[in-house]
Design a protein around this motif. Structure first.
Motif, PDB file in Angstrom:
ATOM      1  N   ASP A 322       2.978   2.352  -0.832  1.00 48.41           N
ATOM      2  CA  ASP A 322       3.505   1.570   0.284  1.00 48.41           C
ATOM      3  C   ASP A 322       3.702   2.497   1.487  1.00 48.41           C
ATOM      4  O   ASP A 322       4.402   3.513   1.384  1.00 48.41           O
ATOM      5  CB  ASP A 322       4.849   0.957  -0.129  1.00 48.41           C
ATOM      6  CG  ASP A 322       5.362  -0.085   0.862  1.00 48.41           C
ATOM      7  OD1 ASP A 322       5.161   0.091   2.075  1.00 48.41           O
ATOM      8  OD2 ASP A 322       6.002  -1.054   0.406  1.00 48.41           O
ATOM      9  N   PRO A 323       3.091   2.192   2.645  1.00 52.89           N
ATOM     10  CA  PRO A 323       3.266   3.049   3.827  1.00 52.89           C
ATOM     11  C   PRO A 323       4.729   3.243   4.212  1.00 52.89           C
ATOM     12  O   PRO A 323       5.089   4.276   4.783  1.00 52.89           O
ATOM     13  CB  PRO A 323       2.495   2.313   4.922  1.00 52.89           C
ATOM     14  CG  PRO A 323       1.472   1.518   4.181  1.00 52.89           C
ATOM     15  CD  PRO A 323       2.146   1.094   2.909  1.00 52.89           C
ATOM     16  N   ARG A 324       5.576   2.281   3.896  1.00 52.51           N
ATOM     17  CA  ARG A 324       7.011   2.437   4.199  1.00 52.51           C
ATOM     18  C   ARG A 324       7.609   3.575   3.388  1.00 52.51           C
ATOM     19  O   ARG A 324       8.503   4.289   3.869  1.00 52.51           O
ATOM     20  CB  ARG A 324       7.747   1.129   3.922  1.00 52.51           C
ATOM     21  CG  ARG A 324       7.321  -0.040   4.797  1.00 52.51           C
ATOM     22  CD  ARG A 324       8.033  -1.316   4.367  1.00 52.51           C
ATOM     23  NE  ARG A 324       7.715  -1.662   2.983  1.00 52.51           N
ATOM     24  CZ  ARG A 324       8.334  -2.610   2.278  1.00 52.51           C
ATOM     25  NH1 ARG A 324       9.322  -3.306   2.844  1.00 52.51           N
ATOM     26  NH2 ARG A 324       7.985  -2.867   1.034  1.00 52.51           N
ATOM     27  N   ALA A 325       7.118   3.760   2.160  1.00 54.94           N
ATOM     28  CA  ALA A 325       7.602   4.868   1.338  1.00 54.94           C
ATOM     29  C   ALA A 325       7.127   6.201   1.907  1.00 54.94           C
ATOM     30  O   ALA A 325       7.871   7.194   1.894  1.00 54.94           O
ATOM     31  CB  ALA A 325       7.128   4.703  -0.102  1.00 54.94           C
ATOM     32  N   ILE A 326       5.894   6.244   2.408  1.00 52.59           N
ATOM     33  CA  ILE A 326       5.399   7.471   3.059  1.00 52.59           C
ATOM     34  C   ILE A 326       6.293   7.808   4.248  1.00 52.59           C
ATOM     35  O   ILE A 326       6.695   8.959   4.450  1.00 52.59           O
ATOM     36  CB  ILE A 326       3.936   7.297   3.507  1.00 52.59           C
ATOM     37  CG1 ILE A 326       3.035   6.973   2.308  1.00 52.59           C
ATOM     38  CG2 ILE A 326       3.447   8.551   4.229  1.00 52.59           C
ATOM     39  CD1 ILE A 326       1.611   6.610   2.696  1.00 52.59           C
ATOM     40  N   ALA A 343       4.927  15.573  -4.925  1.00 54.38           N
ATOM     41  CA  ALA A 343       4.943  14.183  -5.381  1.00 54.38           C
ATOM     42  C   ALA A 343       6.365  13.675  -5.543  1.00 54.38           C
ATOM     43  O   ALA A 343       6.629  12.470  -5.414  1.00 54.38           O
ATOM     44  CB  ALA A 343       4.179  14.064  -6.693  1.00 54.38           C
ATOM     45  N   ALA A 344       7.306  14.593  -5.812  1.00 55.68           N
ATOM     46  CA  ALA A 344       8.701  14.189  -5.993  1.00 55.68           C
ATOM     47  C   ALA A 344       9.279  13.568  -4.727  1.00 55.68           C
ATOM     48  O   ALA A 344      10.129  12.667  -4.799  1.00 55.68           O
ATOM     49  CB  ALA A 344       9.542  15.399  -6.413  1.00 55.68           C
ATOM     50  N   HIS A 345       8.855  14.034  -3.559  1.00 50.34           N
ATOM     51  CA  HIS A 345       9.332  13.454  -2.304  1.00 50.34           C
ATOM     52  C   HIS A 345       8.938  11.982  -2.221  1.00 50.34           C
ATOM     53  O   HIS A 345       9.732  11.137  -1.774  1.00 50.34           O
ATOM     54  CB  HIS A 345       8.747  14.210  -1.106  1.00 50.34           C
ATOM     55  CG  HIS A 345       9.204  15.628  -1.009  1.00 50.34           C
ATOM     56  ND1 HIS A 345      10.499  16.016  -1.212  1.00 50.34           N
ATOM     57  CD2 HIS A 345       8.521  16.766  -0.711  1.00 50.34           C
ATOM     58  CE1 HIS A 345      10.609  17.322  -1.058  1.00 50.34           C
ATOM     59  NE2 HIS A 345       9.415  17.804  -0.753  1.00 50.34           N
ATOM     60  N   LEU A 346       7.737  11.678  -2.636  1.00 54.38           N
ATOM     61  CA  LEU A 346       7.264  10.300  -2.585  1.00 54.38           C
ATOM     62  C   LEU A 346       7.986   9.439  -3.631  1.00 54.38           C
ATOM     63  O   LEU A 346       8.356   8.297  -3.349  1.00 54.38           O
ATOM     64  CB  LEU A 346       5.755  10.271  -2.818  1.00 54.38           C
ATOM     65  CG  LEU A 346       5.012   8.999  -2.407  1.00 54.38           C
ATOM     66  CD1 LEU A 346       5.320   8.626  -0.966  1.00 54.38           C
ATOM     67  CD2 LEU A 346       3.519   9.202  -2.589  1.00 54.38           C
ATOM     68  N   GLU A 348      10.993   9.870  -4.714  1.00 57.74           N
ATOM     69  CA  GLU A 348      12.333   9.658  -4.168  1.00 57.74           C
ATOM     70  C   GLU A 348      12.318   8.547  -3.124  1.00 57.74           C
ATOM     71  O   GLU A 348      13.218   7.693  -3.081  1.00 57.74           O
ATOM     72  CB  GLU A 348      12.825  10.969  -3.540  1.00 57.74           C
ATOM     73  CG  GLU A 348      14.166  10.891  -2.846  1.00 57.74           C
ATOM     74  CD  GLU A 348      14.491  12.186  -2.105  1.00 57.74           C
ATOM     75  OE1 GLU A 348      13.875  12.436  -1.049  1.00 57.74           O
ATOM     76  OE2 GLU A 348      15.325  12.955  -2.595  1.00 57.74           O
ATOM     77  N   ALA A 349      11.283   8.544  -2.284  1.00 59.34           N
ATOM     78  CA  ALA A 349      11.182   7.545  -1.219  1.00 59.34           C
ATOM     79  C   ALA A 349      10.947   6.146  -1.790  1.00 59.34           C
ATOM     80  O   ALA A 349      11.480   5.155  -1.262  1.00 59.34           O
ATOM     81  CB  ALA A 349      10.050   7.918  -0.269  1.00 59.34           C
ATOM     82  N   VAL A 350      10.162   6.048  -2.841  1.00 55.74           N
ATOM     83  CA  VAL A 350       9.915   4.750  -3.476  1.00 55.74           C
ATOM     84  C   VAL A 350      11.216   4.167  -4.020  1.00 55.74           C
ATOM     85  O   VAL A 350      11.509   2.972  -3.853  1.00 55.74           O
ATOM     86  CB  VAL A 350       8.856   4.887  -4.593  1.00 55.74           C
ATOM     87  CG1 VAL A 350       8.779   3.612  -5.423  1.00 55.74           C
ATOM     88  CG2 VAL A 350       7.486   5.207  -3.997  1.00 55.74           C
ATOM     89  N   LEU A 351      12.023   5.003  -4.664  1.00 52.61           N
ATOM     90  CA  LEU A 351      13.316   4.550  -5.180  1.00 52.61           C
ATOM     91  C   LEU A 351      14.257   4.150  -4.044  1.00 52.61           C
ATOM     92  O   LEU A 351      14.990   3.153  -4.141  1.00 52.61           O
ATOM     93  CB  LEU A 351      13.955   5.654  -6.025  1.00 52.61           C
ATOM     94  CG  LEU A 351      13.244   5.996  -7.342  1.00 52.61           C
ATOM     95  CD1 LEU A 351      13.909   7.200  -8.009  1.00 52.61           C
ATOM     96  CD2 LEU A 351      13.265   4.796  -8.288  1.00 52.61           C
ATOM     97  N   ARG A 352      14.241   4.918  -2.960  1.00 52.11           N
ATOM     98  CA  ARG A 352      15.098   4.600  -1.810  1.00 52.11           C
ATOM     99  C   ARG A 352      14.698   3.253  -1.214  1.00 52.11           C
ATOM    100  O   ARG A 352      15.553   2.421  -0.895  1.00 52.11           O
ATOM    101  CB  ARG A 352      14.991   5.720  -0.774  1.00 52.11           C
ATOM    102  CG  ARG A 352      15.707   5.399   0.536  1.00 52.11           C
ATOM    103  CD  ARG A 352      15.719   6.610   1.455  1.00 52.11           C
ATOM    104  NE  ARG A 352      16.825   7.505   1.147  1.00 52.11           N
ATOM    105  CZ  ARG A 352      16.731   8.826   1.039  1.00 52.11           C
ATOM    106  NH1 ARG A 352      15.547   9.425   1.195  1.00 52.11           N
ATOM    107  NH2 ARG A 352      17.790   9.549   0.790  1.00 52.11           N
ATOM    108  N   LEU A 353      13.407   3.024  -1.056  1.00 55.88           N
ATOM    109  CA  LEU A 353      12.928   1.768  -0.490  1.00 55.88           C
ATOM    110  C   LEU A 353      13.371   0.590  -1.353  1.00 55.88           C
ATOM    111  O   LEU A 353      13.798  -0.454  -0.835  1.00 55.88           O
ATOM    112  CB  LEU A 353      11.404   1.799  -0.363  1.00 55.88           C
ATOM    113  CG  LEU A 353      10.739   0.547   0.201  1.00 55.88           C
ATOM    114  CD1 LEU A 353      11.241   0.248   1.610  1.00 55.88           C
ATOM    115  CD2 LEU A 353       9.213   0.716   0.206  1.00 55.88           C
TER     116      LEU A 353
END
Length: 426
Positions: A322-326, A343-346, A348-353
């Motif tokens: 998802d571009p929002r996760a990027i 990959a961990a940054h991404l 983390e972002a998926v969980l935050r979203l």
């Protein structure tokens, strides 16, 4: 040149003001408050490879700046170039057997698609260098007439359409220092040894014979066999790197514009020399604030096309990310820091979203807490404060994270703020 579709930017109740932004020239935070419209120039891509995370990090930072200005009620005039003729592009075209024009066109289109998917606000003026050849040549002629440009013998130059063989033209940095208020190194705050090292590393030619000063940059490259060239008052050839941005910025934004932006790898020589060219041409400073983003590394090295250690936005999108996760993965690091992508940054972002969507998205907006009146408005105000302080997106993200645990009195307000200020539509 066509840019890309502008994302919808909703209005958010409440009041804000101009941001404080780090200025590379003074190494301090300064108030980036426009006198009229906020005028922003961010250096664009050389289109010989797709958009990588380092590019996205830079354009997202200045997208955030625009959102803060817009939230404060300022009109924004944003200009960006495309270096669609330059040595790296020509070298890649030759290596891949593709016409340089076709390569540039395909990569610009991919860049547009990447930027639109990430919700990046497009420039008002999106200008290719090949669209301003005449203007650049005229500017070089003015510098030559003013005694600030000189020719260097060029053995491999070829004749133009009129049969004349021209020479490369260089900017005389010492003459410019003597006749203007610009000083070499003023924007970058670097000493001579550092400047020489970076000049050689970033497209300069300090050892070229015939130059008056080792740090004099190329203004106009005379025509060579097998390379694109245009007829001009300064001979057949094509623009040097720094002069293109000076000319485009002055043409679209005028002098003394609000912010000159780009990655920290552009501080010297590109932004220093661009400022010098502009000062020599106009008699005024190029910009009020020089703002730079940090470098993104991958696999232990700075992400770069030359090394090939690229994480491409288009490839992540093709994998279903998802571009929002990027976007959230990038916003989680302060724009001025150097950091390494994993990959961990991404993840983390998926969980935050997901957490934000549950709290403030379509289902979350129906839940309210009447016992905490004004809590959502207070959160939005805190977000504004964080972003006005040198675009502190990590703090803004943490504020929202901390607010997902309990329902607020107005989740819909938080939803609008996340969309408007952070560019993430839930």
């Amino acid at each position: 040149m066509r840019a890309w579709k502008r994302p919808e930017i909703v209005s958010v109740p409440g009041e804000s003001s101009a941001p404080w932004l780090h200025d590379t020239k003074t190494d301090s935070l300064v108030l980036a408050r426009p006198l009229d419209a906020a005028r922003l120039y961010v250096c664009g891509i050389t289109p010989y490879d797709a958009t990588h995370i380092g590019h996205a990090n830079t354009y997202l930072a200045f997208d955030t700046l625009q959102r803060v200005w817009l939230d404060a009620g300022f009109r924004v005039h944003y200009a960006q170039n495309v270096t669609d003729v330059d040595d790296p592009l020509l070298e890649r075209a030759t290596a891949t057997g593709v016409d340089w024009r076709d390569l540039a066109e395909s990569q610009v289109e991919l860049f547009r698609t990447d930027m639109e998917s990430l919700g990046i606000i497009p420039p008002n003026d999106y200008v290719a260098v090949t669209e301003v050849i005449d203007e650049v040549a005229a500017a070089v002629a003015l510098l030559q007439d003013a005694g600030l440009a000189y020719t260097v013998p060029t053995d491999d130059a070829i004749a133009g359409a009129d049969g004349t063989i021209s020479a490369d033209l260089y900017f005389d940095v010492r003459a410019a220092e003597a006749s203007t208020e610009w000083t070499l190194g003023d924007e970058s705050n670097l000493d001579l040894v550092s400047m020489l090292g970076l000049f050689a590393e970033r497209g300069g030619d300090p050892e070229r014979a015939g130059k008056r000063d080792r740090l004099d940059p190329l203004l106009w490259k005379a025509a060579r066999a097998g390379e694109p060239a245009w007829e001009s008052p300064v001979g057949a050839g094509r623009p040097g790197w720094h002069i293109e941005c000076s000319v485009i910025a002055l043409k679209e934004l005028g002098t003394d514009f609000t912010v000159q932006g780009g990655g920290s790898d552009l501080i010297f020589p590109h932004h220093d020399m661009s400022a010098g060219h502009a000062q020599a041409l106009s008699g005024h400073p190029l910009a009020g604030v020089y703002s730079h983003t940090g470098m993104v590394a991958y696999q232990g090295e700075k992400m770069s096309k030359s090394l090939g250690n690229l994480v491409l936005v288009s490839r992540l999108r093709a994998e279903g990310i998802d571009p929002r996760a990027i976007r959230l993965a990038l916003l989680a690091r302060h724009y001025r820091t150097d950091w390494e992508w994993t990959a961990a940054h991404l993840d983390e972002a998926v969980l935050r979203l997901a957490a934000w969507t549950a709290a403030f998205g379509a289902t979350g907006v129906s839940e309210t807490n009447a016992e905490t009146p004004g809590a959502a408005a207070a959160l939005v105000q805190s977000l504004r404060v964080a972003l006005r302080h040198d675009l502190n997106t990590p703090e803004a993200l943490q504020l929202i994270d901390d607010s997902t645990a309990a329902p607020l009195d107005d989740p819909a307000l938080v939803n609008r703020a996340i969309s408007a200020l952070l560019g993430v539509a839930l």
